[in-house]
Motif scaffolding. Structure first.
Motif, short mmCIF file in Angstrom:
data_model
loop_
_atom_site.label_atom_id
_atom_site.label_comp_id
_atom_site.label_asym_id
_atom_site.label_seq_id
_atom_site.Cartn_x
_atom_site.Cartn_y
_atom_site.Cartn_z
N TYR A 59 0.80 -1.23 0.00
CA TYR A 59 0.00 0.00 0.00
C TYR A 59 0.83 1.28 0.00
O TYR A 59 0.80 2.06 0.94
N PHE A 67 -5.44 -1.51 -5.52
CA PHE A 67 -6.41 -2.28 -4.74
C PHE A 67 -7.83 -1.80 -5.02
O PHE A 67 -8.76 -2.61 -5.16
N ILE A 70 -8.91 -3.43 -8.05
CA ILE A 70 -9.24 -4.85 -7.80
C ILE A 70 -10.69 -4.99 -7.34
O ILE A 70 -11.41 -5.89 -7.77
N TYR A 76 -13.22 -10.49 -8.36
CA TYR A 76 -13.00 -10.18 -6.94
C TYR A 76 -14.35 -9.93 -6.26
O TYR A 76 -14.81 -8.80 -6.08
N GLY A 184 -13.79 -5.98 4.80
CA GLY A 184 -13.00 -6.42 3.66
C GLY A 184 -12.23 -7.71 3.86
O GLY A 184 -11.49 -8.12 2.99
N SER A 185 -12.36 -8.33 5.03
CA SER A 185 -11.60 -9.53 5.35
C SER A 185 -10.11 -9.24 5.52
O SER A 185 -9.28 -10.13 5.36
N SER A 186 -9.78 -8.01 5.87
CA SER A 186 -8.36 -7.69 6.07
C SER A 186 -7.79 -8.41 7.28
O SER A 186 -6.58 -8.66 7.33
N ASN A 189 -5.35 -11.23 6.71
CA ASN A 189 -3.91 -11.10 6.47
C ASN A 189 -3.07 -11.58 7.65
O ASN A 189 -1.89 -11.84 7.52
N TYR A 230 -7.99 -13.94 -6.95
CA TYR A 230 -6.64 -13.46 -6.67
C TYR A 230 -5.71 -13.59 -7.88
O TYR A 230 -4.49 -13.40 -7.77
N THR A 237 -4.45 -7.82 -10.29
CA THR A 237 -3.87 -8.36 -9.05
C THR A 237 -2.39 -8.65 -9.24
O THR A 237 -1.59 -8.45 -8.32
N PHE A 240 -0.75 -5.37 -8.84
CA PHE A 240 -0.79 -5.03 -7.41
C PHE A 240 0.32 -5.76 -6.66
O PHE A 240 1.05 -5.17 -5.86
N MET A 276 -0.30 -15.44 -1.97
CA MET A 276 0.25 -14.78 -3.14
C MET A 276 1.76 -14.79 -3.00
O MET A 276 2.32 -14.59 -1.91
N GLU A 304 1.68 -12.45 0.50
CA GLU A 304 0.41 -12.32 1.23
C GLU A 304 -0.19 -13.68 1.54
O GLU A 304 -0.12 -14.60 0.73
N SER A 306 -4.09 -14.72 2.81
CA SER A 306 -5.42 -14.19 3.05
C SER A 306 -6.26 -15.34 3.58
O SER A 306 -6.77 -16.16 2.82
C1 AVJ Z 1 -7.37 -6.08 1.58
C2 AVJ Z 1 -6.33 -7.97 2.57
C3 AVJ Z 1 -8.68 -7.96 2.24
O1 AVJ Z 1 -6.84 -10.36 0.99
O2 AVJ Z 1 -8.49 -10.07 -0.34
C4 AVJ Z 1 -6.78 -8.37 -2.81
C5 AVJ Z 1 -6.00 -7.82 -0.41
N1 AVJ Z 1 -4.87 -9.14 -2.19
N2 AVJ Z 1 -6.25 -9.06 -3.82
C6 AVJ Z 1 -7.55 -9.62 0.30
C7 AVJ Z 1 -5.90 -8.43 -1.78
C8 AVJ Z 1 -5.10 -9.51 -3.46
C9 AVJ Z 1 -7.29 -8.13 0.29
N3 AVJ Z 1 -7.39 -7.54 1.66
#
Ligand code: AVJ
Length: 343
Positions: A59, A67, A70, A76, A184-186, A189, A230, A237, A240, A276, A304, A306
Motif C-alpha cells: 500500500y 487495490f 481490484i 473479486y 473487507g476480510s483484512s 492477512n 486473486y 492483481t 498489485f 500470493m 500475502e 489471506s
Molecule cells: C485487503 C487484505 C482484504 O486479501 O483479499 C486483494 C487484499 N490481495 N487481492 C484480500 C488483496 C489480493 C485483500 N485484503
C-alpha cells in the motif's frame, strides 16, 4: 431567479467543509530514509531462506489505487458481496449496536483506504466521531477530506499509522463508545493465532478500548472461485503484487526489476488461506545498501496470506478474544459474512 443569479450565489450558499483533523504517526518515509524498523523488517524477510515481505507493503499510493481497481473486478467478489450485506442489513446492524448501548459510537475504520465502505454506514450508524486509519497516509488524507465534504458536521480524526504494530490511538480519538470497523476480510492477512491476539488487543480496556466490532470476513469456498479472485484475467492483481517490489525499491533503495517476476496465487487448503507469491522468472540478484540476495529461477517471495474462515471458526475466535453478543449476516451464497461482536 435567473440562472446567472444562481451561479453567483453558489459560493456563499455552500460553505466549504472544514479540513478534517489528521494525525500522522508514520514519520517521514522519503526514498532511502524510512524508519530503521522498516528497513530491518524488510531486510529480514528478504534475507530469510523462504523469503517474504509483509502485505502491508502493497500500500504505497499506487498500491492503494490498484487495490481500489481490484475491488471493481468481476472475479473479486469480496467487495461487492460485502457491500450487498451492508446494504441489506445496515439497519439491523444499527439496531444491534443500539442494543449494546452504542447509538452514537466512535467509529474506528481500520485500513480505511478510500473510506467508501464507511461512507455507506455513516447515515445508518450515526457515529459521534469517525476515525479512518491507514498506512497509506497521503491516500487516506484525500479520502478523509472527501468524507468531510459529504458529512460537513461530522467530527473526523484521520490517523496515518501501521496498526499491525499496535492499536495505541492518539488522544484526539475519544475513549468512550469505541466501535472498530474492520471490513473487507483484512483480518485474514493475520495468521489465525495473530488474528486472535489482534482481536484481544482491540478488546483490551488498556489498549484498543473496543466496546464493539463490525468485522467483514471472507468465507471458505471452492478453490477455483478463490484463485480466480486473486489471479484476475486483466492482470490487475498481478500488477498489485508486483508493485510491492516498486515500493520495496523506494523504501530500501533496492534494484528489483518487476519484469523478472511472475505473479502466483494459490489456495492452500490445509491452512485455509490464499497465498500470493512473486516467482523469479530466471536467476536474479537483488541489491540494496549493505545487502544482496540471489534468487534462483522459480524461487518465490511470499507476499500475502489471506486466511478464509467459516462462520463457526470466526465465532470461536471472537469468543476466545472475549467478545459476547456475537451475530452475523451473510449473502445468499454464504461467500462472505459480517460479524457484530460486543464486549
Ligand atoms: C485487503 C487484505 C482484504 O486479501 O483479499 C486483494 C487484499 N490481495 N487481492 C484480500 C488483496 C489480493 C485483500 N485484503
Amino acid at each position: 431567479m435567473k440562472f446567472s443569479d444562481t451561479l453567483f450565489e453558489l459560493p456563499s450558499a455552500a460553505a466549504p467543509a472544514p479540513t478534517p483533523r489528521f494525525i500522522n504517526l508514520r514519520g517521514r518515509e522519503s526514498p532511502g530514509q524510512p524508519p530503521r524498523s522498516t528497513v530491518q523488517e524488510l531486510t529480514e524477510g528478504l534475507m530469510a531462506e523462504a523469503a517474504s515481505v509483509s502485505p502491508k507493503f502493497f500500500y504505497n499510493a499506487l498500491g492503494s489505487r490498484l487495490f481500489e481497481a481490484i475491488t471493481a473486478l468481476d472475479e473479486y467478489y469480496p467487495s461487492r458481496t460485502e457491500a450487498g450485506i451492508f446494504q441489506a442489513a445496515s439497519a439491523q446492524m444499527a439496531g444491534a449496536l443500539a442494543e449494546n448501548g452504542l447509538s452514537h459510537p466512535c467509529l474506528i475504520d481500520l485500513g480505511a483506504g478510500n473510506c467508501a465502505k464507511a461512507m455507506a454506514l455513516i447515515p445508518p450508524l450515526q457515529p459521534r466521531q469517525y476515525v479512518p486509519v491507514d498506512i497509506s497516509v497521503d491516500f487516506l488524507k484525500d479520502a478523509a477530506a472527501q468524507v468531510q465534504n459529504s458529512f460537513p458536521a461530522l467530527d473526523i480524526v484521520g490517523v496515518g499509522m501501521d496498526f499491525s504494530a499496535g492499536l495505541a490511538l492518539p488522544d484526539e480519538v475519544q475513549g468512550r463508545d469505541r466501535v472498530f470497523f474492520y471490513p473487507g476480510s483484512s483480518l485474514g492477512n493475520f495468521q489465525p493465532a495473530q488474528a486472535l491476539a489482534f482481536l484481544r488487543h482491540m478488546a483490551d480496556p488498556a489498549q484498543g478500548k473496543a466496546r464493539g466490532l463490525l468485522l467483514g470476513i471472507d468465507l471458505v469456498k471452492d478453490a477455483a472461485t478463490l484463485e480466480a479472485a486473486y489471479d484476475d484475467a486483466l492482470g490487475v492483481t498481478a500488477a498489485f503484487n508486483k508493485n510491492l517490489l516498486r515500493n520495496v525499491n523506494e523504501l530500501l533503495a533496492a534494484d528489483f526489476d518487476v519484469r523478472q517476476w511472475r505473479h502466483v496465487a494459490l489456495f492452500n487448503a490445509a491452512q485455509s488461506r490464499i497465498e500470493m507469491h512473486l516467482q523469479a522468472l530466471s536467476d536474479v540478484t537483488v541489491q540494496w545498501p549493505g545487502h544482496s540476495r540471489r534468487f534462483l529461477a522459480g524461487e518465490r517471495i511470499h507476499t500475502e496470506s489471506s486466511c478464509k474462515y467459516t462462520v463457526e471458526s470466526m465465532t470461536a475466535q471472537l469468543k476466545l478474544a472475549g467478545f459476547r453478543h456475537i451475530r452475523h449476516w451473510s449473502d445468499p451464497q454464504d461467500w462472505f459474512a459480517v460479524f457484530w461482536a460486543a464486549l
